[in-house]
Design a protein around this motif. Structure first.
Motif, PDB file in Angstrom:
ATOM      1  N   ASP A  71      17.994 -13.839  36.154  1.00  0.00           N
ATOM      2  CA  ASP A  71      18.651 -13.280  37.330  1.00  0.00           C
ATOM      3  C   ASP A  71      19.971 -12.602  37.011  1.00  0.00           C
ATOM      4  N   GLY A  72      20.260 -12.379  35.776  1.00  0.00           N
ATOM      5  CA  GLY A  72      21.532 -11.730  35.438  1.00  0.00           C
ATOM      6  C   GLY A  72      21.872 -11.807  33.973  1.00  0.00           C
ATOM      7  N   GLY A  73      20.983 -12.351  33.183  1.00  0.00           N
ATOM      8  CA  GLY A  73      21.259 -12.461  31.763  1.00  0.00           C
ATOM      9  C   GLY A  73      20.757 -11.252  30.989  1.00  0.00           C
ATOM     10  N   VAL A  74      21.255 -11.130  29.785  1.00  0.00           N
ATOM     11  CA  VAL A  74      20.825 -10.083  28.865  1.00  0.00           C
ATOM     12  C   VAL A  74      20.449 -10.751  27.554  1.00  0.00           C
ATOM     13  N   VAL A  75      19.271 -10.428  27.054  1.00  0.00           N
ATOM     14  CA  VAL A  75      18.849 -10.917  25.750  1.00  0.00           C
ATOM     15  C   VAL A  75      19.019  -9.781  24.753  1.00  0.00           C
ATOM     16  N   ILE A  76      19.742 -10.063  23.689  1.00  0.00           N
ATOM     17  CA  ILE A  76      19.991  -9.044  22.661  1.00  0.00           C
ATOM     18  C   ILE A  76      19.359  -9.508  21.361  1.00  0.00           C
ATOM     19  N   GLY A  77      18.447  -8.689  20.849  1.00  0.00           N
ATOM     20  CA  GLY A  77      17.793  -9.001  19.595  1.00  0.00           C
ATOM     21  C   GLY A  77      18.350  -8.169  18.459  1.00  0.00           C
ATOM     22  N   VAL A  78      18.462  -8.790  17.295  1.00  0.00           N
ATOM     23  CA  VAL A  78      18.994  -8.121  16.104  1.00  0.00           C
ATOM     24  C   VAL A  78      18.042  -8.349  14.942  1.00  0.00           C
ATOM     25  N   GLY A  79      17.739  -7.284  14.237  1.00  0.00           N
ATOM     26  CA  GLY A  79      16.946  -7.393  13.021  1.00  0.00           C
ATOM     27  C   GLY A  79      17.657  -6.675  11.893  1.00  0.00           C
ATOM     28  N   ILE A  80      17.884  -7.376  10.783  1.00  0.00           N
ATOM     29  CA  ILE A  80      18.611  -6.812   9.646  1.00  0.00           C
ATOM     30  C   ILE A  80      17.820  -7.063   8.374  1.00  0.00           C
TER      31      ILE A  80
ATOM     32  N   TRP B 285       7.689  -3.360  14.129  1.00  0.00           N
ATOM     33  CA  TRP B 285       8.032  -3.427  12.720  1.00  0.00           C
ATOM     34  C   TRP B 285       7.826  -4.851  12.216  1.00  0.00           C
ATOM     35  N   SER B 286       7.730  -4.989  10.923  1.00  0.00           N
ATOM     36  CA  SER B 286       7.545  -6.312  10.316  1.00  0.00           C
ATOM     37  C   SER B 286       8.259  -6.353   8.982  1.00  0.00           C
ATOM     38  N   ALA B 287       8.481  -7.554   8.490  1.00  0.00           N
ATOM     39  CA  ALA B 287       9.149  -7.750   7.206  1.00  0.00           C
ATOM     40  C   ALA B 287       8.676  -9.070   6.610  1.00  0.00           C
ATOM     41  N   PRO B 288       8.733  -9.217   5.288  1.00  0.00           N
ATOM     42  CA  PRO B 288       8.323 -10.474   4.660  1.00  0.00           C
ATOM     43  C   PRO B 288       9.157 -11.650   5.181  1.00  0.00           C
ATOM     44  N   PRO B 289       8.583 -12.850   5.197  1.00  0.00           N
ATOM     45  CA  PRO B 289       9.339 -14.028   5.653  1.00  0.00           C
ATOM     46  C   PRO B 289      10.636 -14.194   4.863  1.00  0.00           C
ATOM     47  N   ARG B 290      11.704 -14.543   5.579  1.00  0.00           N
ATOM     48  CA  ARG B 290      13.007 -14.861   5.000  1.00  0.00           C
ATOM     49  C   ARG B 290      13.642 -13.698   4.248  1.00  0.00           C
ATOM     50  N   SER B 291      13.183 -12.469   4.516  1.00  0.00           N
ATOM     51  CA  SER B 291      13.763 -11.301   3.848  1.00  0.00           C
ATOM     52  C   SER B 291      14.903 -10.682   4.645  1.00  0.00           C
ATOM     53  N   GLY B 292      15.150 -11.210   5.846  1.00  0.00           N
ATOM     54  CA  GLY B 292      16.201 -10.637   6.672  1.00  0.00           C
ATOM     55  C   GLY B 292      16.720 -11.618   7.693  1.00  0.00           C
ATOM     56  N   LEU B 293      17.537 -11.116   8.580  1.00  0.00           N
ATOM     57  CA  LEU B 293      18.037 -11.904   9.710  1.00  0.00           C
ATOM     58  C   LEU B 293      17.376 -11.372  10.970  1.00  0.00           C
ATOM     59  N   PHE B 294      16.617 -12.225  11.625  1.00  0.00           N
ATOM     60  CA  PHE B 294      15.882 -11.856  12.833  1.00  0.00           C
ATOM     61  C   PHE B 294      16.261 -12.862  13.920  1.00  0.00           C
ATOM     62  N   PHE B 295      17.064 -12.437  14.885  1.00  0.00           N
ATOM     63  CA  PHE B 295      17.537 -13.401  15.882  1.00  0.00           C
ATOM     64  C   PHE B 295      17.828 -12.717  17.210  1.00  0.00           C
ATOM     65  N   SER B 296      17.884 -13.526  18.253  1.00  0.00           N
ATOM     66  CA  SER B 296      18.223 -13.051  19.592  1.00  0.00           C
ATOM     67  C   SER B 296      19.219 -14.013  20.218  1.00  0.00           C
ATOM     68  N   VAL B 297      20.038 -13.480  21.115  1.00  0.00           N
ATOM     69  CA  VAL B 297      21.035 -14.288  21.823  1.00  0.00           C
ATOM     70  C   VAL B 297      20.970 -13.972  23.312  1.00  0.00           C
ATOM     71  N   VAL B 298      21.402 -14.925  24.126  1.00  0.00           N
ATOM     72  CA  VAL B 298      21.516 -14.714  25.567  1.00  0.00           C
ATOM     73  C   VAL B 298      22.987 -14.563  25.922  1.00  0.00           C
ATOM     74  N   LEU B 299      23.310 -13.477  26.616  1.00  0.00           N
ATOM     75  CA  LEU B 299      24.651 -13.255  27.138  1.00  0.00           C
ATOM     76  C   LEU B 299      24.548 -13.088  28.645  1.00  0.00           C
ATOM     77  N   TRP B 300      25.586 -13.527  29.348  1.00  0.00           N
ATOM     78  CA  TRP B 300      25.536 -13.557  30.810  1.00  0.00           C
ATOM     79  C   TRP B 300      26.910 -13.143  31.350  1.00  0.00           C
ATOM     80  N   PRO B 301      27.253 -11.868  31.217  1.00  0.00           N
ATOM     81  CA  PRO B 301      28.618 -11.422  31.572  1.00  0.00           C
ATOM     82  C   PRO B 301      28.791 -11.226  33.078  1.00  0.00           C
ATOM     83  N   ALA B 302      28.757 -12.316  33.828  1.00  0.00           N
ATOM     84  CA  ALA B 302      28.775 -12.244  35.293  1.00  0.00           C
ATOM     85  C   ALA B 302      30.040 -11.571  35.820  1.00  0.00           C
TER      86      ALA B 302
END
Length: 288
Positions: A161-170, A85-102
């Motif tokens: 080796d144990g992390g999770v990357v979660i991406g969000v697009g709004i 999917w795609s969207a115009p620049p700056r039209s939404g929130l597009f981000f990812s985070v790293v979580l590591w719930p060991a």
């Protein structure tokens, strides 16, 4: 002096005054703090996919838990089932985070995308004044003109080796003529009170930190952390007749009656059997 080329306004980060750029410095000042979850917040103008970039960094040991990568534009964004999917620049929130719930058993990590959905919905409600709902497992729904529309999605992937990357697009300020598909929507089209992306992103990330810390402190137990109950309360899928498109070209029709302790959607079929669905595409067939 070389004249400015007004025929290519898209190259200017200020070309669309209705969509100002994010303030990276202010975001870091608001979110990165001693003892907090978020360790670094980076904003880039454009990239293919924040999930791909951050997963690669995590695999190289360059992005630990609490890393946040935000893009003003994604040119090769990926959703669940490898949808593009795609969207115009700056039209939404597009981000990812790293979580590591060991400290959380891996068997409970399947709750992370559902947790993120709860956090996103909570943050947007607080900062944007917009009613949202969740479609299992992790689509964000808004109401536009009396119709249910998808305004966002979540993608969780293992990294390192144990992390999770979660991406969000709004979709935040997308206009009707910019919608990629008929079933899409945006916060603006849903009548949000605020579409300033800076406070929206701050609210979503703070909400995500709150829910993640609570869930992690409970050892990932969705009942003890309150996550299972909260997700069910905001899930628009429950109570509906749905069709689950399953791996292997199979499908299952039934009423969505619960989300179980493993985060699976439980369907009550016409055969009188309750079957849990852990993966697949869900189609809402009947409104509540």
């Amino acid at each position: 002096m070389t004249p400015r080329d007004d025929s290519e306004p898209s190259h200017s980060r200020w070309s669309d005054l209705d969509r100002p750029p994010l303030n990276a410095t202010a975001l870091r000042r608001a979110l990165v703090r001693e003892g907090g979850l978020w360790r670094q917040v980076e904003v880039v103008q454009s990239t293919g996919s924040t999930n791909t970039d951050l997963a690669a960094r995590a695999a190289r040991g360059e992005a630990g838990e609490g890393s946040v990568l935000v893009a003003e534009e994604q040119t090769a964004a990926r959703g669940r089932l490898d949808r593009r999917w795609s969207a115009p620049p700056r039209s939404g929130l597009f981000f990812s985070v790293v979580l590591w719930p060991a400290e959380v058993p891996v068997a409970r990590w399947g709750w992370l995308p559902l947790l993120t959905g709860v956090a996103v919905a909570t943050g947007l409600s607080r900062a944007g004044g917009v009613d949202t709902a969740l479609k299992w497992p992790n689509d964000l729904l808004v109401t536009v003109g009396g119709e249910e529309r998808k305004a966002g999605g979540i993608l969780a992937e293992r990294a390192g080796d144990g992390g999770v990357v979660i991406g969000v697009g709004i979709n935040v300020s997308l206009r009707a003529d910019e919608l990629p598909v008929p079933g899409a929507g945006s916060l603006a089209l849903a009548g949000a009170e605020g579409t300033d992306r800076d406070p929206l992103l701050r609210a979503v990330l703070r909400s995500l930190e709150d829910w993640y810390v609570r869930w992690r402190s409970a050892g990932g137990d969705p009942a003890a952390s309150g996550l299972q109950e909260t997700y069910a309360a905001g899930c628009a899928t429950l109570g509906r007749t749905v069709r689950a498109e399953l791996p292997g070209d199979r499908s299952l029709v039934g009423e969505a009656v619960a989300v179980d302790g493993d985060g699976r959607l439980v369907l009550a079929t016409e055969a009188g059997v309750q079957e849990p669905v852990g993966a697949g595409d869900i189609v809402h067939l009947r409104p509540v």
